[in-house]
Motif scaffolding. Structure first.
Motif, short mmCIF file in Angstrom:
data_model
loop_
_atom_site.label_atom_id
_atom_site.label_comp_id
_atom_site.label_asym_id
_atom_site.label_seq_id
_atom_site.Cartn_x
_atom_site.Cartn_y
_atom_site.Cartn_z
N THR A 121 47.14 31.55 30.54
CA THR A 121 47.22 33.01 30.66
C THR A 121 46.01 33.51 31.43
N TYR A 122 45.64 32.80 32.47
CA TYR A 122 44.52 33.22 33.31
C TYR A 122 45.02 33.24 34.75
N ASP A 123 44.24 33.83 35.61
CA ASP A 123 44.58 33.90 37.02
C ASP A 123 46.05 34.34 37.20
N LYS A 163 31.33 29.37 34.45
CA LYS A 163 30.41 30.48 34.44
C LYS A 163 31.12 31.81 34.66
N SER A 164 32.34 31.71 35.17
CA SER A 164 33.03 32.94 35.57
C SER A 164 33.51 33.75 34.38
N PHE A 165 33.34 33.22 33.16
CA PHE A 165 33.78 33.91 31.96
C PHE A 165 35.30 33.93 31.88
N ASP A 166 35.92 33.33 32.90
CA ASP A 166 37.37 33.28 32.92
C ASP A 166 37.77 31.98 32.24
N ARG A 167 37.06 31.64 31.20
CA ARG A 167 37.29 30.34 30.57
C ARG A 167 38.62 30.34 29.87
N ASN A 168 39.15 29.19 29.75
CA ASN A 168 40.54 29.06 29.36
C ASN A 168 40.72 28.28 28.08
N HIS A 169 39.72 28.26 27.27
CA HIS A 169 39.89 27.45 26.06
C HIS A 169 40.35 28.30 24.90
N LEU A 170 41.55 28.81 25.09
CA LEU A 170 42.25 29.46 23.98
C LEU A 170 42.47 28.45 22.86
N ASN A 503 33.30 35.03 40.45
CA ASN A 503 33.21 36.06 39.40
C ASN A 503 31.77 36.23 38.89
N LYS A 545 40.85 32.04 43.56
CA LYS A 545 40.98 33.46 43.19
C LYS A 545 41.38 34.27 44.42
N ARG A 551 44.27 38.44 40.21
CA ARG A 551 43.05 39.25 40.04
C ARG A 551 43.49 40.67 39.73
N GLY B 95 38.59 28.48 22.18
CA GLY B 95 39.30 29.75 22.16
C GLY B 95 38.85 30.67 23.26
N LYS B 96 39.63 31.70 23.48
CA LYS B 96 39.31 32.70 24.49
C LYS B 96 37.97 33.34 24.15
#
Lengths: 562, 562
Positions: A121-123, A163-170, A503, A545, A551, B95-96
């Motif tokens: 659920t990213y990008d 680092k982008s804070f767009d991390r995906n570890h749900l 980001n 991106k 975005r 997690g997110k």
């Protein structure tokens, strides 16, 4: 053990929603494989619908038809088994209505044996919009083998926190860990993993690491071909239990690859063996392949043939025309030269050189008289006002209107020629040069377009030399240069890359040594132009991106520089 | 028990990303409430960032600043406590990175006491993109009360499975059930629940049912005001433990409402008491209020004042101009009349009547000569070709260019006048009449625009009578009527409504008695025009399914009629 199985990897190019076409492609590969004594043939994620099917998945009858199509394909699975990606119904009364499943087709029957656990659920991804995540882990047993089947993201469960804070570890689950406890002897991952110019390497690392960590051979099948902005590069792989690539399939091509255990006895392949030899940077070589694929499939899958491009004599339009000529054939590309009173002499001669180099057709339609008629019509309204950006925009919109007129009259699709640097800072005219059915290089920074131009000229001059060497200009007023309004691209692009692709924040970019005022100016330009990007055509995505659905920045908002 | 607490509901209008502005609004209400001896003041979901903050939430420094802002607000919370919606950091390594939280501010400290459990991922919502769902349930204890705090969707856990297959029951958890086990004595729900013309009633039913089911008073606080396409109607409520509305706050207005337990001793309110009296249909009354709110906030929050509208003498542009005059003041709206050789006499006179009725300013800019200059310029290219749609589109694009020129020269924002029926079937010219910064009535079907026109004329003629009664026409060729290309709107719109708003399939619509060929023709038009809608301005959303980010259909795809 795995040596006993003959496995086929079916790397195919699907069209979204084309259940019949996709089915017959899948059946074709099954029949081919059957003729070659294959035991198990593997297709990519959501193969039946093409990826991404988006809100077609909210149409119940579409989903039913997709499930029926899978049953139809299963009738061909006798003496051969198949793993095929397709949606399946969640019969639980709670939860999202669908699973993103791997169906197992065997003995004429189809069963959704594995559901995707980790829904991105990213990008550009919105899989939670449609699918219920899996919680149950099972091994697929087939001919004495125990197969750990995962779907795309499932095997990316420990991707690094970036680092982008767009991390995906749900994810609090590791599907491979869960499956490993069930003692499989081989792993399969079916994917729809879109291209970016770094993705093939990231993907190889992730997959090889997993194969080694779990000490299992891994069969990876990815989709190829483009669906609108998303380009899939294929690059399916067979990886041995030491994490070495035994075979990688080609990029951007359909391929049916058949193998047995003997492949693991040979020396592992060089990872990038199929990239062309030469001094050219790999990212540019791959971006070139991706854009050709993106262009070709956009036209083919839309049942279109011909493109029109406005040729200014500048770099962006020259590259777009050259790419279109390569992807569609030069007979199918038309250039429109639309000089104004502010056009330099070389703008025409450079565009004509491009036309000659590429073999496309062209017309010259001067805009001076049309511009005068606009000035005359607006004279009353604009009385006492000086010429300003308005008059520049009128010229750009006259060109947009002429290009669209050509498009309407002859059925050519207008290709947009904006680059990522321009799109970022809003250096372009909405409904003018920002018009078009598809943005070809809207995810390529201007600096990279120079590198791409050099690559396009690798064998002979395609992009005229003067187009490459002259200073970029919109030529909308006398002696205008891009650098009047913007920092030079070699200064601008590194800042844009950090803000958009990485980001990074204002203060992080400044900490890297960039001039504070300049960074503030650039970021403010980016933030102020969301309204323009909101209305631009789909952009072929080649980076991690791109502007577009990956975005999602608010249009009406207060942006501060943190 | 709840009678002991004095509670304030703060229904406010936030700007996305404006941490300072939103903070000072929140602090203002806290100070007001403190002066009136309030114990607990409640603000809406993600109040600090405004809703929806979109990918601003991926910017780490933005989130840190939002959390800092909450701590700053907490300094004002002495002798009063506050519940404020804001993101909070997920410190878990898996997690997110964020939670969507209700922060409790008390004794100068801020704590994220409750996280949202049910994250919507349908229509315009993408909350899984940013937030980790909550799994832990706690009661907020305050002054001897046990408060069950939930966030928006959390209380919609048993929404019905709707026929549209867009069902939203991802959820295997019922937050209210979990919380009820902890014996609360009152419930709070903080929300950012966007308007649609049915939403106020659905919302009331859901909330009242919950209050009654759990036998608790419920304090519901919703955001008001518009953020680009999304309009929030407020309508915050105090509901008693029998599920009766004790008080509903106004729609589309900021309001600070203070109450104690004595409110439950009075007779419950009529649910829709604050809707205007009269014979007017409620949906139209609400749509009118919503569009005014959407227009006003788009301009105010973008720091813009003035709008320009192309006036054709037709219904759509007349309504948009009238709404703009009402929302922005007639001094701030300019109409451009752009007759061509195909314009009827009444197109000018009707537009002039509209100008007179609304008090806006206007100019006439005939397009005939510009059109001739385009014809002359294209003569060579188009030799031997008959006039067709191309020439109609050129006229529309000349008008688009003139309007944008006016916009550029004077800083007016062009309002788009496309309606939902046209947008659906692609009856419009990209970069022509489909241009503009904001689509005002793009979520209102043509049939409903007639009803809206009647409502706008409720006290006096605003929309000229002839504009309402004449047959709709684009006037791009002699004697053209919309009905030459399209079914009559009273036939078209019910089919569109079923396909788009209700997400019914081809066969389901035919089963309802609509002509099969007609339904096929209409659905095919909708499916073929995704590429046009991809490039249109943001559309003020007033229905449950507007074009834009809430409806994500593939652009390059095979659409079949199931």
């Amino acid at each position: 053990m795995p040596g006993e199985l003959i496995v086929a990897l079916a790397q195919q190019n699907y069209k979204i929603g084309d259940l019949e076409g996709n089915s017959s492609k899948i059946v074709g590969a099954i029949e081919d494989a059957k003729a070659q004594n294959v035991d198990l043939i593997i297709f990519s994620e959501l193969a039946i619908t093409g990826y991404p099917p988006l809100d077609l998945l909210t149409q119940e009858n579409f989903v039913k038809a997709a499930v029926d199509a899978i049953s139809g394909i299963a009738k061909h699975c006798n003496g051969i088994a198949a793993i095929v990606g397709a949606p399946s119904i969640n019969y639980n009364t709670k939860g999202k209505p669908l699973f993103n499943s791997a169906w197992f087709l065997n003995d004429g029957q189809a069963t959704p044996v594995v559901h995707k656990t980790l829904l991105p659920t990213y990008d550009v991804f919105d899989e939670y919009r449609y699918f219920q995540p899996n919680k149950d882990f099972n091994i697929l047993s087939f001919k004495g083998h125990r197969i750990a089947v995962t779907i795309c993201e499932d095997i990316w469960d420990d991707r690094p926190v970036d680092k982008s804070f767009d991390r995906n570890h749900l994810y609090t689950l590791s599907p491979m860990q869960k499956l490993a406890a069930l003692k499989p002897d081989m792993a399969v991952n079916i994917a729809a993993s879109p291209f970016s110019y770094t993705q093939h390497e990231t993907r190889r690392q992730v997959l090889c690491k997993k194969a080694a960590a779990y000490n299992m051979p891994l069969y990876y099948v990815n989709q190829t071909g483009a669906n609108c902005e998303l380009i899939f590069d294929g690059g399916s792989m067979v990886i041995d239990n030491k994490g070495r690539v035994a075979r990688r399939l080609e990029f951007f091509k359909e391929q049916l690859f058949i193998t047995d255990g003997s492949i693991f006895e040979k020396a592992p392949e060089e990872a990038d063996a199929d990239l062309p030899e030469g001094p050219w940077p790999k990212d540019i070589v791959l971006i070139h392949k991706a854009l050709i694929c993106g262009l070709r499939d956009y036209f083919q899958k839309s049942r279109l043939k011909k493109a029109v491009v406005g040729l200014s004599g500048g770099l962006d339009s020259a590259i777009v025309a050259a790419l279109a000529a390569e992807a569609l054939g030069s007979d199918n590309v038309h250039g429109l030269l639309m000089p104004s009173q502010y056009s330099s002499d070389h703008s025409i001669s450079d565009a004509e050189a491009l036309v000659a180099n590429t073999g496309i057709s062209s017309d010259i339609v001067p805009i001076k008289d049309i511009f005068k008629s606009f000035e005359a019509a607006l004279e009353g309204c604009f009385k006492g006002r000086k010429a300003d950006l308005t008059e520049e925009n009128i010229q750009a919109r006259i060109r947009g209107t002429l290009l669209m007129a050509y498009s309407n009259k002859f059925g050519h699709i207008l290709l947009n020629t904006s680059n990522k640097s321009e799109a970022a800072v809003g250096y372009g005219t909405l409904y003018g040069d920002m018009a078009g059915g598809l943005s070809v290089v809207g995810d390529v920074y201007k600096s990279d377009l120079y590198r791409l131009a050099a690559y396009l000229n690798r064998d002979r001059e395609v992009i005229p030399q003067n187009t490459i060497t002259k200073a970029p200009s919109a030529e909308l007023r006398p002696d205008q240069k891009d650098s009047d309004s913007l920092p030079e691209y070699h200064i601008l692009d590194p800042i844009l890359f950090r803000y958009i692709d990485q980001n990074l924040s204002f203060s992080e970019i400044v900490e890297q040594g960039f001039d504070k005022d300049l960074v503030a100016r650039v970021l403010t330009m980016v933030n102020r132009n969301e309204h323009k990007r909101f209305q631009t055509p789909p952009v072929l995505r080649v980076s991690t991106k791109a502007f577009g659905p990956g975005r999602r920045m608010p249009l009406v908002a207060e942006y501060r520089l943190y």
